[in-house]
Structure formats: C-alpha cells, structure tokens
Design a protein around this motif. Structure first.
Motif, short mmCIF file in Angstrom:
data_model
loop_
_atom_site.label_atom_id
_atom_site.label_comp_id
_atom_site.label_asym_id
_atom_site.label_seq_id
_atom_site.Cartn_x
_atom_site.Cartn_y
_atom_site.Cartn_z
N PRO A 1 13.18 16.61 -6.32
CA PRO A 1 14.66 16.36 -6.92
C PRO A 1 14.60 16.67 -8.17
CG PRO A 1 14.33 14.70 -5.30
CD PRO A 1 12.96 15.32 -5.67
N ASP A 2 13.83 16.51 -9.25
CA ASP A 2 13.92 16.79 -10.55
C ASP A 2 13.63 18.07 -10.98
OD1 ASP A 2 14.54 14.36 -10.77
OD2 ASP A 2 12.57 13.61 -11.74
N SER A 3 13.06 19.24 -9.92
CA SER A 3 12.86 20.48 -10.32
C SER A 3 14.03 21.13 -10.74
CB SER A 3 11.99 21.11 -9.13
OG SER A 3 10.93 20.44 -8.90
N LYS A 4 13.95 22.23 -11.52
CA LYS A 4 15.03 23.06 -11.84
C LYS A 4 15.29 24.18 -11.17
CE LYS A 4 14.26 22.57 -17.13
NZ LYS A 4 13.90 23.33 -18.23
N ASP A 5 14.40 24.52 -10.31
CA ASP A 5 14.54 25.41 -9.19
C ASP A 5 14.38 24.65 -7.87
OD1 ASP A 5 14.35 27.76 -7.62
OD2 ASP A 5 12.42 28.62 -8.30
N TYR B 1 5.06 24.51 -8.12
CA TYR B 1 5.74 23.43 -8.00
C TYR B 1 4.69 22.34 -8.10
CZ TYR B 1 9.63 26.06 -6.50
OH TYR B 1 10.76 27.16 -6.53
N PHE B 2 3.66 22.56 -8.09
CA PHE B 2 2.45 21.36 -8.23
C PHE B 2 2.88 20.58 -9.43
CE2 PHE B 2 -1.38 19.46 -9.88
CZ PHE B 2 -1.89 18.67 -8.80
N PRO B 3 2.89 20.78 -10.82
CA PRO B 3 3.13 20.13 -12.00
C PRO B 3 4.53 19.32 -11.65
CG PRO B 3 3.09 22.21 -12.82
CD PRO B 3 2.95 22.40 -10.99
N ASP B 4 5.64 19.81 -10.99
CA ASP B 4 6.63 18.92 -10.71
C ASP B 4 6.31 17.79 -9.64
OD1 ASP B 4 8.19 20.93 -12.22
OD2 ASP B 4 9.28 21.51 -10.58
N TYR C 1 0.77 -1.06 -0.22
CA TYR C 1 0.02 -0.15 -0.06
C TYR C 1 1.00 1.13 0.00
CZ TYR C 1 -3.95 2.91 1.75
OH TYR C 1 -4.74 3.99 1.96
N TYR C 2 0.93 1.80 -1.27
CA TYR C 2 1.87 3.07 -1.31
C TYR C 2 0.94 4.13 -1.23
CZ TYR C 2 5.73 6.17 -2.83
OH TYR C 2 6.78 7.07 -3.01
N SER C 3 0.71 4.60 -0.01
CA SER C 3 -0.07 5.88 0.30
C SER C 3 0.83 7.04 0.33
CB SER C 3 -0.96 5.67 1.74
OG SER C 3 -1.46 6.76 1.94
N THR C 4 1.24 7.54 -0.88
CA THR C 4 2.11 8.76 -1.05
C THR C 4 1.48 10.08 -0.50
OG1 THR C 4 3.53 10.07 -2.59
CG2 THR C 4 1.43 9.11 -3.37
N CYS C 5 2.32 10.85 -0.18
CA CYS C 5 2.05 12.32 0.39
C CYS C 5 1.82 13.14 -0.87
CB CYS C 5 3.07 13.08 1.26
SG CYS C 5 3.34 12.30 2.72
N LEU C 6 2.31 12.74 -2.25
CA LEU C 6 2.31 13.81 -3.39
C LEU C 6 0.76 13.58 -3.83
CD1 LEU C 6 5.68 12.26 -4.79
CD2 LEU C 6 5.23 14.63 -4.00
N PRO C 7 0.33 14.47 -4.41
CA PRO C 7 1.12 15.77 -4.71
C PRO C 7 0.44 16.96 -3.73
CG PRO C 7 -0.58 15.68 -6.50
CD PRO C 7 -0.60 14.58 -5.54
N TRP D 1 3.50 22.93 -1.75
CA TRP D 1 4.23 22.50 -2.92
C TRP D 1 5.45 23.38 -3.05
CZ3 TRP D 1 -0.89 25.26 -3.25
CH2 TRP D 1 -1.96 24.26 -3.52
N GLU D 2 6.34 22.54 -3.18
CA GLU D 2 7.71 22.89 -3.02
C GLU D 2 8.73 21.76 -4.09
OE1 GLU D 2 9.86 21.71 0.63
OE2 GLU D 2 8.22 20.26 1.16
N PRO D 3 9.97 22.22 -4.40
CA PRO D 3 10.68 21.27 -5.54
C PRO D 3 10.62 20.08 -4.97
CG PRO D 3 11.75 23.62 -4.66
CD PRO D 3 10.61 23.31 -3.77
#
Length: 439
Positions: A225-229, A245-248, A211-217, A221-223
């Motif tokens: 590891p893949d965010s440019k900023d 940062y939501f799309p990231d 059961y992968y109950s992720t916090c995302l998204p 909303w913050e960067p």
C-alpha cells in the motif's frame, strides 16, 4: 480516636498484604518470523541496501545474535522452531501435489512451544504463514497449541494455488474469510488481528503468545500500500513477481513491527513482554544486496551455505541490556528458551538448548555447532568452519575466519584433512551414517 483509627490502620495493612501476595505476571511473548530474509538485508547486521529503522531500534535495545542458523527451506525451519526438534527427527511428512513436493504435514503428537505455553495459562495466537500442514484435512493448528489463528492458505479447498498478499485466501479460526480481505492487503488484515489479540489479552490481564508469522518479504514481489507504483498485481500461482518491489515489502514489514512495538508501549505492557524477531531462512537467490564494505551478496535460500541458513535473531527482554552474542543458536533452541524465559517446566525430548544464559551474558560460550540436513546433503557449522557432505559423496569445507562468503572450499587441501575428519565425526555422532550415494 484510637477506635476510629483502627479500621484505617487495618485496611492499610490489608492492602499492603494483598499487594505483597499478588503474583508476578508471567511475561508475554511476541514472536515475529520473517519469510526469506538473510542477515545481509538488515542494517543492524551490516547491510547497506535497505532502511529498517524499527528493526534497528529493536536491535539497539536487545540482544543481537550473529550466528543463528535455520534450515534453508521454510517448512522444515518452521517445524523445528515449533517443536524444538531437528526436521530429520520431528517426523515432518512429505505430501505430494501433482509433481510439486512440499513438506506439509507436522503431526500433532510432536512437541510444541505453543501447546506448552497454552497448558500453563497463556492465550496463544498465530497469524500469517503456517506452512507445516497445508492441506485442509491436515489443519493441525489448534492441536499444536494455538487458541486463535488467521493463516494464509497456499491451496484453496479445491487444491488450486491462491494469492498471498492482495485479497489473500485466508482462514480464521476454522472458516475461510472473504469479505474481510476483499480489496485489502493481507499483511494489513494480519496486523489488525494481531494487535486486537494483544489488546484483548492486556485488558483481561492474561499472559499471551502472539506469533506473527508474516508472509513478508517472500515473493511474489509486488507493490505494498505504500508503494509509489501500484501498476502490478501478482495472480494466483504467480511465482516471483518483480524484484524491484522487494525493498518496499521489507520497509512495510519494518513499519508493521514499529506498530507492534508502539502498541505494547501504549498498553503499558512493553516492560513485561519478550519480543523476538527472526527469519525462517536466507534471502531468495534472485536478490542481491550490499553488505559490509560494499560487497554484493546474492541470497542463498535453498542452499546449505551461510547465505541460505544464517538468519537474524534479535531478542528484547524486560530488563535486558543491549549486546551482541556470537555463540551459535539454532531454531530448535527457541522452544527450550521460551520455557526458560517464562519460568515454565522444561519439555522433555527436545534437541534444542536454551540460550537464556547468552541473553544474560553475551560472553557466555554457548553452543559450538549447528546441524542441517537437506535434499542434497547435510552440514555442520561451527564457530569457524562449515562442512557439508553431499549426497554425491563430495565434501566442502569453508573457513569463515578468512572466507565469510564461502568462495573457496578447503576440503581437498592436505593441511585441512584433520579438520575435515573432526567435523565429519560431529556429523556422524549427530546424524548417523551418511545416506547412500545417489546413482
């Protein structure tokens, strides 16, 4: 010669008999629950704001449910998902933290799909967000059926709010981990633990529930590891962060789902694993996404609109054919569906109904209504209409055939009086009399 060949013939027959007698392994279950994600965010549901190639691929291989409904808030949704019972019936206790109110304490006497699977030989693990027993003294994860867990703790042992993503405050199997999360992104740690669990179970040939109950998204909303900023980090107790940062964060969730699907393939167990993806409620109201023919759709989390309660549900089963099911499904239906999927005995006292018939044949009629109760009223959703009785005595009626974004209530129009009466009758039959009017 005859005597020399006899042992070989006997051995071959024995091998064949053993092969025939070897029991069929129960299917594994991978349940992925996103946090605050309405259907308008996903391309497979008509969204045009974001790219989610792994979820698109999952949807193209499985059954996509177009009318899945949750509670508009996370704790009641998670409780009804786990117990197969409506939040107004499963005894979710309200606990106060100062002036802030949360639904925090789900009693272990309630039914639990994890406990049902564990009692029938499954290894069980939850990773990510628990949110139905938040206080440390009310940690009921094991009692509710999970052998292993790693969960983000919204409050530390002194009752202070914690960070959710970067260097999160997490508990693993009863102990707070700190070194493991230092200078790390929490979802990365969560994914590692999930994949390790899957690998371990595959090696031991033990059926599992992951059961992968992720916090995302969910905000803040913050960067990622893949965010440019990388110039912003939310502090402990930060509310929403920066919506840019939501799309990231959604892209990072999609990337993690891709890693999980690849791991199932690499382990050779994808064809014996049921994968489900869904969300706990609609998108946050501060986010606006483009849907369908270019319409702008604001999130409806916390409201009993379709934008608050309609969530994605994608189910990929071994041997299943890709299709779209338009019958109604609720989060309470996951528990009885799990027992049907895995061939386990049904659990008594559930409000939900298995949607396995829909998975087998998308044209099966299925359920025709869903129910929800929140702080400001209660709702019945049918295939065409949504009716809400509010605690102030007002009534709303929306026709989704002509008004899918619910702009115009029809409750006051005489020609819809019979529909209002019929749907209020459904509410009365399911939930009893409405609560007294607020003064």
């Amino acid at each position: 010669r005859f005597r020399l060949r006899m042992p070989m013939v006997f051995l071959m027959a024995l091998v064949a008999l053993r092969g025939m007698a070897e029991p069929v392994r129960p299917p594994n279950v991978v349940l992925i629950l996103a946090d605050d994600l309405g259907v308008e965010c996903l391309a497979s549901y008509g969204g045009t704001s974001h790219k989610t190639p792994n979820l698109d691929r999952l949807a193209s291989q499985g059954m996509r449910f177009t009318r899945c409904f949750a509670n508009p808030y996370c704790s009641p949704s998670r409780a009804q998902l786990l117990t197969g019972r409506y939040p107004f019936l499963n005894g979710l206790k309200v606990v106060l933290h100062g002036k802030h109110q949360e639904n925090l304490h789900l009693r272990p006497s309630q039914p639990s799909f994890a406990r049902q699977l564990r009692e029938h030989g499954y290894a069980t693990q939850i990773v990510g967000k628990w949110h139905v027993s938040l206080e440390h003294k009310h940690n009921t994860i094991r009692e509710l059926g999970f052998d292993r867990y790693q969960t983000w703790q919204i409050f530390d042992q002194d009752g202070r709010r914690t960070t959710r993503y970067w260097e999160p405050y997490q508990m693993r199997d009863g102990r707070i981990i700190a070194e493991e999360t230092k200078r790390r992104y929490g979802p990365d740690v969560d994914l590692e633990v999930t994949l390790d669990f899957m690998r371990s179970c595959a090696a031991s040939r033990k059926p599992f529930l992951a059961y992968y109950s992720t916090c995302l998204p969910h905000y803040p909303w913050e960067p990622t590891p893949d965010s440019k900023d990388q110039g912003y980090r939310a502090t402990a107790g930060a509310i929403k962060g920066d919506p840019r940062y939501f799309p990231d964060m959604l892209a990072y969730l999609d990337k993690q789902i891709g890693a999980m699907l690849r791991t199932l393939d690499e382990l050779g167990i994808a064809e014996n694993t049921i994968v489900l993806f869904l969300a706990d409620n609609g998108t946050d109201s501060d986010l606006v996404n483009t849907w369908g023919d270019g319409r702008k759709v604001a999130g409806g989390k916390g409201t009993m609109t379709d934008r608050g309660t309609r969530v994605p549900l994608i189910v990929k089963m071994p041997g299943g054919a890709p299709a779209r099911a338009q019958g109604i499904v609720e989060l309470i239906d996951l528990f009885p569906s799990f027992t049907d999927f895995t061939g386990l005995p049904a659990s008594p006292g559930l409000d939900g109904r298995s949607f396995l018939p829909l998975v087998r044949d998308a044209k099966t009629p299925g359920k025709t209504s869903a129910f929800c109760r929140g702080g400001n009223g209660r709702t019945v959703r049918t295939l065409r209409y949504r009716l809400t009785e509010r605690t102030d005595g007002s009534v709303e009626l929306y026709d989704h055939a002509s008004d899918p974004l619910e702009y115009h209530s029809l409750a006051a129009l005489p020609e819809h009086a019979a529909t209002v009466k019929r749907l209020r009758g459904l509410l009365l039959a399911e939930m009893g009399p409405p609560p007294p009017l607020k003064k």
